[in-house]
Motif scaffolding. Structure first.
Motif, PDB file in Angstrom:
ATOM      1  N   ALA A   1       7.691   3.459  -0.493  1.00  0.00           N
ATOM      2  CA  ALA A   1       6.551   4.384  -0.420  1.00  0.00           C
ATOM      3  C   ALA A   1       5.336   3.790   0.296  1.00  0.00           C
ATOM      4  O   ALA A   1       4.252   4.384   0.272  1.00  0.00           O
ATOM      5  N   HIS A   2       5.516   2.628   0.914  1.00  0.00           N
ATOM      6  CA  HIS A   2       4.392   2.071   1.694  1.00  0.00           C
ATOM      7  C   HIS A   2       4.946   1.226   2.839  1.00  0.00           C
ATOM      8  O   HIS A   2       5.324   0.070   2.630  1.00  0.00           O
ATOM      9  N   THR A   3       5.007   1.826   4.023  1.00  0.00           N
ATOM     10  CA  THR A   3       5.477   1.073   5.197  1.00  0.00           C
ATOM     11  C   THR A   3       4.586   1.380   6.401  1.00  0.00           C
ATOM     12  O   THR A   3       3.759   2.305   6.370  1.00  0.00           O
ATOM     13  N   HIS A   4       4.800   0.583   7.457  1.00  0.00           N
ATOM     14  CA  HIS A   4       4.158   0.806   8.759  1.00  0.00           C
ATOM     15  C   HIS A   4       5.212   0.593   9.837  1.00  0.00           C
ATOM     16  O   HIS A   4       5.387  -0.521  10.325  1.00  0.00           O
ATOM     17  N   LEU A   5       5.920   1.667  10.187  1.00  0.00           N
ATOM     18  CA  LEU A   5       6.964   1.549  11.212  1.00  0.00           C
ATOM     19  C   LEU A   5       6.390   1.074  12.547  1.00  0.00           C
ATOM     20  O   LEU A   5       7.059   0.386  13.308  1.00  0.00           O
TER      21      LEU A   5
ATOM     22  N   GLU B   1      -2.937   2.026  -3.196  1.00  0.00           N
ATOM     23  CA  GLU B   1      -2.089   1.123  -2.423  1.00  0.00           C
ATOM     24  C   GLU B   1      -2.601  -0.310  -2.550  1.00  0.00           C
ATOM     25  O   GLU B   1      -3.791  -0.560  -2.402  1.00  0.00           O
ATOM     26  N   HIS B   2      -1.701  -1.205  -2.847  1.00  0.00           N
ATOM     27  CA  HIS B   2      -1.935  -2.647  -3.053  1.00  0.00           C
ATOM     28  C   HIS B   2      -2.365  -2.934  -4.493  1.00  0.00           C
ATOM     29  O   HIS B   2      -1.648  -3.578  -5.215  1.00  0.00           O
ATOM     30  N   GLY B   3      -3.568  -2.478  -4.884  1.00  0.00           N
ATOM     31  CA  GLY B   3      -4.008  -2.678  -6.268  1.00  0.00           C
ATOM     32  C   GLY B   3      -3.926  -4.131  -6.714  1.00  0.00           C
ATOM     33  O   GLY B   3      -3.553  -4.410  -7.856  1.00  0.00           O
TER      34      GLY B   3
ATOM     35  N   ILE C   1      -2.320  11.938   3.801  1.00  0.00           N
ATOM     36  CA  ILE C   1      -3.531  11.357   4.374  1.00  0.00           C
ATOM     37  C   ILE C   1      -3.666   9.960   3.790  1.00  0.00           C
ATOM     38  O   ILE C   1      -3.592   9.784   2.567  1.00  0.00           O
ATOM     39  N   LYS C   2      -3.827   8.969   4.655  1.00  0.00           N
ATOM     40  CA  LYS C   2      -4.041   7.589   4.184  1.00  0.00           C
ATOM     41  C   LYS C   2      -5.490   7.208   4.455  1.00  0.00           C
ATOM     42  O   LYS C   2      -5.962   7.348   5.578  1.00  0.00           O
ATOM     43  N   VAL C   3      -6.180   6.741   3.434  1.00  0.00           N
ATOM     44  CA  VAL C   3      -7.561   6.267   3.613  1.00  0.00           C
ATOM     45  C   VAL C   3      -7.657   4.794   3.241  1.00  0.00           C
ATOM     46  O   VAL C   3      -6.882   4.299   2.405  1.00  0.00           O
TER      47      VAL C   3
ATOM     48  N   SER D   1       6.567  -1.859  -0.115  1.00  0.00           N
ATOM     49  CA  SER D   1       6.629  -3.258   0.340  1.00  0.00           C
ATOM     50  C   SER D   1       5.556  -3.592   1.363  1.00  0.00           C
ATOM     51  O   SER D   1       5.225  -4.742   1.568  1.00  0.00           O
ATOM     52  N   ASP D   2       4.999  -2.546   2.033  1.00  0.00           N
ATOM     53  CA  ASP D   2       4.087  -2.756   3.174  1.00  0.00           C
ATOM     54  C   ASP D   2       4.834  -3.369   4.363  1.00  0.00           C
ATOM     55  O   ASP D   2       4.243  -4.122   5.142  1.00  0.00           O
ATOM     56  N   ALA D   3       6.128  -3.045   4.490  1.00  0.00           N
ATOM     57  CA  ALA D   3       6.902  -3.530   5.644  1.00  0.00           C
ATOM     58  C   ALA D   3       6.202  -3.104   6.925  1.00  0.00           C
ATOM     59  O   ALA D   3       5.676  -1.994   7.024  1.00  0.00           O
TER      60      ALA D   3
HETATM   61 ZN   LIG Z   1      -0.153  -1.034   4.472  1.00  0.00          ZN
END
Ligand SMILES: [Zn+2]
Length: 371
Positions: free
Chosen positions: A25-29, A215-217, A152-154, A281-283
């Protein structure tokens, strides 16, 4: 039980453990590792969006082969809406790829996000869409939705530091009015909001505005955990990226080591306090090809999360957060769920490490790996 459709191929997975297709639920392709600002600027300045989209398509193949059949992609980092294009290509079968929930360029404010530090005479590209003032931020949300984002990502906080008493503090990017305007407009347009928030300052601002996930927390205080548990707002701990960047980043600023330490403690406290945890994972924050995003399972368990909860974070919990889709519910294996599944050897509850070696992947009803 319904009979399989005519001509369907039977696949014997009886010697494997089967799970729903995994959800990150958290990536950056569109990012291929940014442990340092130089890595980031290099990609944004020297690589064209088409080239970055090709690299992203390759990253998506890696994710799929590792068993991640669904990704919530939280920001293209200067590559516009290339994530929406990838999603379209995967959905239409132009390329094999996971289900993608796209969020376009993500959002911050003037001065709040790279590229930063260049001569004021230069007009540098932005890694995000910037907005200032409540009206401008509403307009920015409309622009994101116009271009096909589903989330929406802030970026809620930045500028992390630790006070002499050990407490963490940060700069909140948006005024309460701006963040509220973003969340209101997103919800009005049937979109949800994911908020990059590492410290309590960011969490308070994000939760007060009504975001749908944190996200992250890295630093979760008791009040945040209580609020998350009561309102069922999940967070993605992104331990893999934290682990990947702490070495290179701590050379410049030891805060990254301190945040890593805090993040382990925070996950334990979140589990204990009943705050929902979604696998993220923030892949892309680390190189897709160098590290399997399933490392997150191992890091979660090492931090003290029970293996069963870690598995649920990447299936039912993440599925509830991002789904459902037209084809069905995500993160489950029963009638009414999408036809995404993975098979592993051994028992992932006894050893979550087996999830790093997925043997069979079924995505949208087709075997894309193994058998
Ligand atoms: Zn990220």
């Amino acid at each position: 039980m319904a009979l399989p459709p005519q001509g369907a191929r039977a696949v014997d997975l009886s010697r494997f453990t089967c799970l729903p297709g995994l959800i990150d639920a958290h990536t950056h392709l569109l990012l291929q590792g940014d442990a340092t600002p130089a890595d980031y600027d290099e990609q944004v300045l020297r690589e064209s969006a088409p080239y970055r989209a090709l690299r992203a398509a390759a990253a998506a193949q890696v994710a799929l082969r590792h068993g991640f059949t669904t990704l919530r992609d939280l920001g293209t980092e200067g590559a516009g809406f290339a994530d929406v294009d990838l999603k379209r290509a995967f959905d239409r079968g132009i390329l094999e790829g996971p289900r993608v929930f796209a969020s376009g360029p993500a959002m911050s404010v003037t001065g709040g996000y790279p590229l930063l530090g260049y001569s004021w005479e230069r007009k540098m590209p932005d890694g995000v869409l910037k907005c200032d003032g409540a009206d401008d931020c509403r307009r920015a949300v409309r622009f994101q939705v116009q271009n096909g984002v589903s989330w929406i990502k802030v970026y809620a906080d930045r500028g992390y530091r630790q006070r002499p008493d050990g407490a963490f503090e940060s700069i909140t990017n948006f005024t309460p009015e701006e963040l509220k305007a973003i969340v209101d407009e997103a919800h009005r347009l049937r979109r949800r909001v994911a908020s990059h928030s590492m410290t309590p300052d960011g969490h308070r601002a994000s939760l007060a505005a009504g975001v749908d996930s944190l996200e992250h927390g890295d630093v979760l205080d008791a009040a945040t955990i209580r609020d998350m548990a009561a309102r069922k707002v999940p967070y993605c701990p992104t331990l893999t990226a934290g682990d990947a960047v702490r070495g290179p980043r701590s050379v410049e600023n030891p805060i990254w080591d301190a945040l890593w330490e805090a993040s382990q403690e925070s996950l334990r406290a979140a589990v204990k306090g009943g705050a929902p945890v979604a696998f993220g994972s923030d892949a892309g924050g680390f190189d897709w090809h160098a590290r399997n995003q399933a490392d997150e399972f191992v890091l979660m368990v090492q931090a003290g999360m029970p293996p069963w909860d870690a598995i649920r974070s990447a299936t039912v919990v993440a599925g509830d957060l991002v789904g459902p889709v037209k084809a069905g519910r995500l993160g489950c294996l029963e009638p009414g769920c999408v036809a995404d599944l993975v098979a592993v050897e051994g028992d992932p509850v006894a050893d979550v490490g087996v999830l790093r070696d997925v043997k069979v992947v079924v995505s949208r009803g087709a075997v894309v790996k193994g058998r």
